[in-house]
Write a protein that holds these residues in place. Structure first.
Motif, PDB file in Angstrom:
ATOM      1  N   THR A 195      58.801  49.426  39.607  1.00 54.54           N
ATOM      2  CA  THR A 195      57.402  49.032  39.793  1.00 54.54           C
ATOM      3  C   THR A 195      56.615  49.181  38.489  1.00 54.54           C
ATOM      4  OG1 THR A 195      57.417  49.649  42.136  1.00 54.54           O
ATOM      5  CG2 THR A 195      55.275  49.558  41.034  1.00 54.54           C
ATOM      6  N   ARG A 196      55.836  48.180  38.173  1.00 55.12           N
ATOM      7  CA  ARG A 196      54.933  48.217  37.027  1.00 55.12           C
ATOM      8  C   ARG A 196      53.565  47.755  37.511  1.00 55.12           C
ATOM      9  NH1 ARG A 196      58.906  50.349  35.715  1.00 55.12           N
ATOM     10  NH2 ARG A 196      60.040  50.303  33.734  1.00 55.12           N
ATOM     11  N   SER A 197      52.574  48.628  37.469  1.00 56.42           N
ATOM     12  CA  SER A 197      51.220  48.251  37.882  1.00 56.42           C
ATOM     13  C   SER A 197      50.225  49.078  37.091  1.00 56.42           C
ATOM     14  CB  SER A 197      51.036  48.492  39.388  1.00 56.42           C
ATOM     15  OG  SER A 197      50.803  49.865  39.653  1.00 56.42           O
ATOM     16  N   ARG A 198      48.966  48.635  37.115  1.00 59.08           N
ATOM     17  CA  ARG A 198      47.943  49.381  36.381  1.00 59.08           C
ATOM     18  C   ARG A 198      47.638  50.718  37.039  1.00 59.08           C
ATOM     19  NH1 ARG A 198      42.441  48.396  37.973  1.00 59.08           N
ATOM     20  NH2 ARG A 198      42.282  47.121  39.848  1.00 59.08           N
ATOM     21  N   PHE A 199      48.132  50.919  38.281  1.00 58.68           N
ATOM     22  CA  PHE A 199      47.955  52.191  38.964  1.00 58.68           C
ATOM     23  C   PHE A 199      49.139  53.130  38.754  1.00 58.68           C
ATOM     24  CE2 PHE A 199      45.711  48.961  41.505  1.00 58.68           C
ATOM     25  CZ  PHE A 199      44.418  49.435  41.375  1.00 58.68           C
ATOM     26  N   GLY A 200      50.183  52.655  38.073  1.00 55.23           N
ATOM     27  CA  GLY A 200      51.364  53.474  37.845  1.00 55.23           C
ATOM     28  C   GLY A 200      52.553  52.981  38.641  1.00 55.23           C
ATOM     29  N   ARG A 201      53.655  53.722  38.542  1.00 51.29           N
ATOM     30  CA  ARG A 201      54.868  53.358  39.281  1.00 51.29           C
ATOM     31  C   ARG A 201      54.906  53.995  40.662  1.00 51.29           C
ATOM     32  NH1 ARG A 201      60.233  54.560  36.091  1.00 51.29           N
ATOM     33  NH2 ARG A 201      59.165  56.496  35.565  1.00 51.29           N
ATOM     34  N   ARG A 202      54.569  55.269  40.745  1.00 50.89           N
ATOM     35  CA  ARG A 202      54.743  56.030  41.985  1.00 50.89           C
ATOM     36  C   ARG A 202      53.511  55.992  42.875  1.00 50.89           C
ATOM     37  NH1 ARG A 202      59.979  55.929  40.564  1.00 50.89           N
ATOM     38  NH2 ARG A 202      60.374  57.078  38.635  1.00 50.89           N
ATOM     39  N   ARG A 203      52.320  55.937  42.281  1.00 52.69           N
ATOM     40  CA  ARG A 203      51.084  56.056  43.052  1.00 52.69           C
ATOM     41  C   ARG A 203      50.921  54.944  44.108  1.00 52.69           C
ATOM     42  NH1 ARG A 203      47.769  56.920  38.997  1.00 52.69           N
ATOM     43  NH2 ARG A 203      47.450  59.162  39.214  1.00 52.69           N
ATOM     44  N   PRO A 204      51.193  53.665  43.798  1.00 50.42           N
ATOM     45  CA  PRO A 204      51.041  52.636  44.842  1.00 50.42           C
ATOM     46  C   PRO A 204      51.947  52.854  46.035  1.00 50.42           C
ATOM     47  CG  PRO A 204      51.160  51.632  42.661  1.00 50.42           C
ATOM     48  CD  PRO A 204      51.527  53.068  42.480  1.00 50.42           C
ATOM     49  N   TRP A 205      53.162  53.325  45.789  1.00 51.24           N
ATOM     50  CA  TRP A 205      54.082  53.572  46.888  1.00 51.24           C
ATOM     51  C   TRP A 205      53.605  54.715  47.774  1.00 51.24           C
ATOM     52  CZ3 TRP A 205      58.197  50.709  48.371  1.00 51.24           C
ATOM     53  CH2 TRP A 205      58.633  49.716  47.483  1.00 51.24           C
ATOM     54  N   ILE A 206      53.117  55.778  47.154  1.00 51.60           N
ATOM     55  CA  ILE A 206      52.644  56.927  47.926  1.00 51.60           C
ATOM     56  C   ILE A 206      51.421  56.548  48.749  1.00 51.60           C
ATOM     57  CG2 ILE A 206      51.710  59.264  47.755  1.00 51.60           C
ATOM     58  CD1 ILE A 206      53.389  59.604  45.202  1.00 51.60           C
ATOM     59  N   ALA A 207      50.508  55.769  48.160  1.00 50.95           N
ATOM     60  CA  ALA A 207      49.297  55.362  48.885  1.00 50.95           C
ATOM     61  C   ALA A 207      49.659  54.503  50.094  1.00 50.95           C
ATOM     62  CB  ALA A 207      48.364  54.607  47.943  1.00 50.95           C
ATOM     63  N   ALA A 208      50.506  53.499  49.887  1.00 53.46           N
ATOM     64  CA  ALA A 208      50.905  52.635  51.002  1.00 53.46           C
ATOM     65  C   ALA A 208      51.705  53.414  52.036  1.00 53.46           C
ATOM     66  CB  ALA A 208      51.718  51.454  50.477  1.00 53.46           C
ATOM     67  N   GLY A 209      52.589  54.289  51.558  1.00 49.63           N
ATOM     68  CA  GLY A 209      53.382  55.096  52.477  1.00 49.63           C
ATOM     69  C   GLY A 209      52.519  56.041  53.292  1.00 49.63           C
ATOM     70  N   GLY A 210      51.480  56.602  52.679  1.00 44.84           N
ATOM     71  CA  GLY A 210      50.587  57.497  53.400  1.00 44.84           C
ATOM     72  C   GLY A 210      49.877  56.790  54.538  1.00 44.84           C
ATOM     73  N   LEU A 211      49.414  55.564  54.292  1.00 39.07           N
ATOM     74  CA  LEU A 211      48.761  54.781  55.344  1.00 39.07           C
ATOM     75  C   LEU A 211      49.737  54.500  56.485  1.00 39.07           C
ATOM     76  CD1 LEU A 211      46.316  53.155  56.337  1.00 39.07           C
ATOM     77  CD2 LEU A 211      47.189  51.197  55.017  1.00 39.07           C
ATOM     78  N   LEU A 212      50.955  54.096  56.136  1.00 39.42           N
ATOM     79  CA  LEU A 212      51.961  53.783  57.153  1.00 39.42           C
ATOM     80  C   LEU A 212      52.376  55.040  57.923  1.00 39.42           C
ATOM     81  CD1 LEU A 212      53.475  51.248  58.065  1.00 39.42           C
ATOM     82  CD2 LEU A 212      55.301  51.845  56.466  1.00 39.42           C
ATOM     83  N   PHE A 213      52.532  56.136  57.221  1.00 41.19           N
ATOM     84  CA  PHE A 213      52.934  57.399  57.839  1.00 41.19           C
ATOM     85  C   PHE A 213      51.858  57.893  58.809  1.00 41.19           C
ATOM     86  CE2 PHE A 213      53.322  62.076  57.759  1.00 41.19           C
ATOM     87  CZ  PHE A 213      54.647  62.223  58.125  1.00 41.19           C
ATOM     88  N   GLY A 214      50.604  57.786  58.405  1.00 41.72           N
ATOM     89  CA  GLY A 214      49.514  58.232  59.268  1.00 41.72           C
ATOM     90  C   GLY A 214      49.404  57.406  60.537  1.00 41.72           C
ATOM     91  N   LEU A 215      49.472  56.079  60.407  1.00 41.03           N
ATOM     92  CA  LEU A 215      49.368  55.213  61.578  1.00 41.03           C
ATOM     93  C   LEU A 215      50.538  55.413  62.539  1.00 41.03           C
ATOM     94  CD1 LEU A 215      48.123  51.892  59.899  1.00 41.03           C
ATOM     95  CD2 LEU A 215      46.793  53.483  61.293  1.00 41.03           C
ATOM     96  N   SER A 216      51.742  55.509  62.001  1.00 44.18           N
ATOM     97  CA  SER A 216      52.911  55.686  62.868  1.00 44.18           C
ATOM     98  C   SER A 216      52.934  57.077  63.491  1.00 44.18           C
ATOM     99  CB  SER A 216      54.201  55.417  62.080  1.00 44.18           C
ATOM    100  OG  SER A 216      54.284  56.236  60.929  1.00 44.18           O
ATOM    101  N   SER A 217      52.390  58.091  62.791  1.00 42.03           N
ATOM    102  CA  SER A 217      52.277  59.425  63.388  1.00 42.03           C
ATOM    103  C   SER A 217      51.346  59.389  64.596  1.00 42.03           C
ATOM    104  CB  SER A 217      51.758  60.434  62.361  1.00 42.03           C
ATOM    105  OG  SER A 217      52.696  60.627  61.317  1.00 42.03           O
ATOM    106  N   ALA A 218      50.247  58.645  64.480  1.00 46.49           N
ATOM    107  CA  ALA A 218      49.336  58.510  65.614  1.00 46.49           C
ATOM    108  C   ALA A 218      50.036  57.849  66.792  1.00 46.49           C
ATOM    109  CB  ALA A 218      48.109  57.695  65.195  1.00 46.49           C
ATOM    110  N   LEU A 219      50.863  56.840  66.520  1.00 43.52           N
ATOM    111  CA  LEU A 219      51.600  56.171  67.595  1.00 43.52           C
ATOM    112  C   LEU A 219      52.627  57.101  68.236  1.00 43.52           C
ATOM    113  CD1 LEU A 219      52.235  52.666  65.958  1.00 43.52           C
ATOM    114  CD2 LEU A 219      50.552  53.252  67.724  1.00 43.52           C
ATOM    115  N   LEU A 220      53.298  57.915  67.420  1.00 48.96           N
ATOM    116  CA  LEU A 220      54.350  58.794  67.942  1.00 48.96           C
ATOM    117  C   LEU A 220      53.792  59.981  68.717  1.00 48.96           C
ATOM    118  CD1 LEU A 220      57.146  59.221  65.229  1.00 48.96           C
ATOM    119  CD2 LEU A 220      57.418  58.417  67.566  1.00 48.96           C
ATOM    120  N   PHE A 221      52.763  60.616  68.179  1.00 44.26           N
ATOM    121  CA  PHE A 221      52.284  61.870  68.747  1.00 44.26           C
ATOM    122  C   PHE A 221      51.121  61.693  69.729  1.00 44.26           C
ATOM    123  CE2 PHE A 221      54.346  63.082  64.754  1.00 44.26           C
ATOM    124  CZ  PHE A 221      55.219  64.052  65.216  1.00 44.26           C
ATOM    125  N   PHE A 222      50.507  60.503  69.745  1.00 47.43           N
ATOM    126  CA  PHE A 222      49.447  60.209  70.720  1.00 47.43           C
ATOM    127  C   PHE A 222      49.767  58.888  71.430  1.00 47.43           C
ATOM    128  CE2 PHE A 222      47.597  62.784  67.362  1.00 47.43           C
ATOM    129  CZ  PHE A 222      46.860  63.731  68.055  1.00 47.43           C
TER     130      PHE A 222
END
Length: 472
Positions: free
Chosen positions: A97-124
């Motif tokens: 990955t090459r972006s103005r936000f870095g290599r790792r940061r975009p993945w963590i941000a997108a993953g955090g959104l996906l992880f949070g939404l799916s956690s809500a589906l699993l636990f509620f």
């Protein structure tokens, strides 16, 4: 003058023996404690999600929503296969990955959104929508979000410091926050059981709420507490799955780190899978079945700072060996525990907590050093890919440990229940004690002569810095 094991990677201008780092100088140019704590805080919700996923989700979906155990088991099996497959994919893509936000940061941000939404589906879960397809889809996105956070964050942690001891420091902070997350998800349901016992739905929502509530601030802290390191000048490598696999299996140092960690994790899973059986049926202490595990994790919070200090003083390989030998001795000590011997059992449990994860911590810190050596040798940065494979060893180990321990105690005549012969109970104790001890000894032997020590890494870093300073 004798050269280091990696001297053949260097040219004549840089082939010189490097001085080991002065541990007192590691802090120069390194993130402050506050910033490092913020960066590592994402480990709290990630670590906190593992136990309830295994303990509460299958039970609730079977009892409250009527899914069959066979169906739930099959869905979780497919989910784990997907989880294992996603790790190297995310690792390799984040490396490229090459972006103005870095290599790792975009993945963590997108993953955090996906992880949070799916956690809500699993636990509620909304009762009207729960079906096998619902659980399968929620698990699919949950594991994908998990990989998108954990793998890039681990690679970023490995790149956060260029120093041998600095990397131990970064990983130690992650281990500390991980221990806090695990302790919290053990304590919260225990408290709830005292207030409202048997309420599985509320227990699931409590731990789900903890995961989501800690995810939101920790995600922001991880993304903005520290800057990403500069992107390597080397263009990203595009490679097929089979090419990536051959790269992994051609790096003997990486394989040694992976093998050692997988064996350690297998030993830890033997202890975890048998501790309730041991406390209830051998010791005759059902009231301590969960208390022993909780006691270990309480003292486990102190393990990371202790082993950070040890690793800084004597080096990662030596600290990993000391930690594994100590844990082997503690587990062997369980052979001298007999029914009624609670004080010795408690002392060994506390000692286990103080050495908890010591070997895993040092091995994780070694991965970034191995990635540096690989980049010097090949010219390609595969840090994310290497950490994704390291994550696989942590997932493979429990399958190996449980797959060995449970059939073995059954073969020795033990069955979960009060009607076991003295020989069967002794067999249970022997496997509970010697299984983890043997695993820690094997892990020690694997890394006993690991050549990438502090001086070798300093030499590699010097060569990389000189090469990176030369214009392409």
């Amino acid at each position: 003058m004798a050269t280091l094991p990696y001297a053949d990677y260097l040219d004549d201008r840089t082939r010189q023996r490097a001085r080991p780092e002065d541990p007192a100088r590691v802090g120069e140019g390194e993130p402050s404690r506050l910033r490092l704590t913020g960066f590592a805080s994402i480990a709290v919700p990630i670590a906190g999600a593992g136990l309830p996923l295994a303990l509460f989700v299958p039970q609730l979906y079977a009892t409250q929503f009527g899914l069959s155990l066979a169906t739930i088991g099959f869905i979780f099996l497919l989910g784990r296969i997907w989880d294992v497959s996603a790790d190297p994919l995310v690792g390799a893509l984040s490396d490229r990955t090459r972006s103005r936000f870095g290599r790792r940061r975009p993945w963590i941000a997108a993953g955090g959104l996906l992880f949070g939404l799916s956690s809500a589906l699993l636990f509620f879960p909304p009762a009207a929508l729960v079906t096998p397809a619902y659980l399968g889809a929620a698990l699919f996105f949950f594991y994908l979000g998990w990989s998108m956070i954990e793998i890039p964050a681990s690679a970023w942690a490995g790149e956060l410091s260029r120093h041998y001891h600095g990397r131990t420091r970064v990983v130690s902070y992650q281990a500390l926050l991980r221990a806090i997350g695990l302790l919290a998800v053990l304590v919260l349901p225990t408290i709830l059981d005292q207030v409202e016992p048997g309420n599985g739905t509320l227990k699931l929502q409590l731990v789900g709420g903890f995961i989501i509530a800690t995810l939101i601030p920790s995600l922001a802290l991880t993304l903005f507490s520290v800057p990403e390191p500069p992107v390597p000048a080397t263009p990203p490598v595009r490679q097929s799955f089979w090419r990536a696999t051959s790269v992994i299996f051609s790096d003997r140092l990486l394989l040694r780190v992976l093998a050692s960690d997988a064996v350690v994790t297998a030993g830890q899973s033997i202890r975890a899978s048998l501790i309730v059986f041991f406390a209830v049926w051998y010791m005759g202490l059902p009231a301590w079945a969960s208390g022993l595990y909780l006691l270990q994790f309480i003292f486990g919070v102190a393990a990371a700072p202790i082993w950070l200090r040890i690793g800084t003083l004597i080096g990662k390989r030596q600290a990993a060996i000391c930690g594994e030998i100590a844990q082997a001795a503690i587990n062997i000590g369980l052979l001298f525990v007999f029914p009624g011997g609670l004080p010795l059992l408690l002392a060994l449990t506390i000692a286990q907590g103080l050495t908890q994860g010591s070997g895993n911590l040092m091995l994780r810190a070694m991965v970034a050093d191995v990635a540096d050596a690989h980049r010097l040798r090949t010219g390609h940065d595969r840090t994310g890919l290497f950490f994704s494979v390291f994550a696989l060893s942590a997932k493979l180990g429990p399958a190996i440990g449980i797959g060995i321990a449970l059939p073995l105690i059954a073969w020795l005549g033990f069955a979960a229940g009060p009607y076991n012969s003295p020989a069967a109970l002794e067999g249970l104790k022997t496997v509970f004690a010697l299984g983890p001890a043997l695993a820690h000894i094997i892990a020690t032997l694997i890394i006993w002569r690991f050549p990438l020590d502090e001086a070798a890494h300093a030499e590699i870093r010097r060569a990389l810095d000189q090469r990176d300073a030369i214009p392409a």
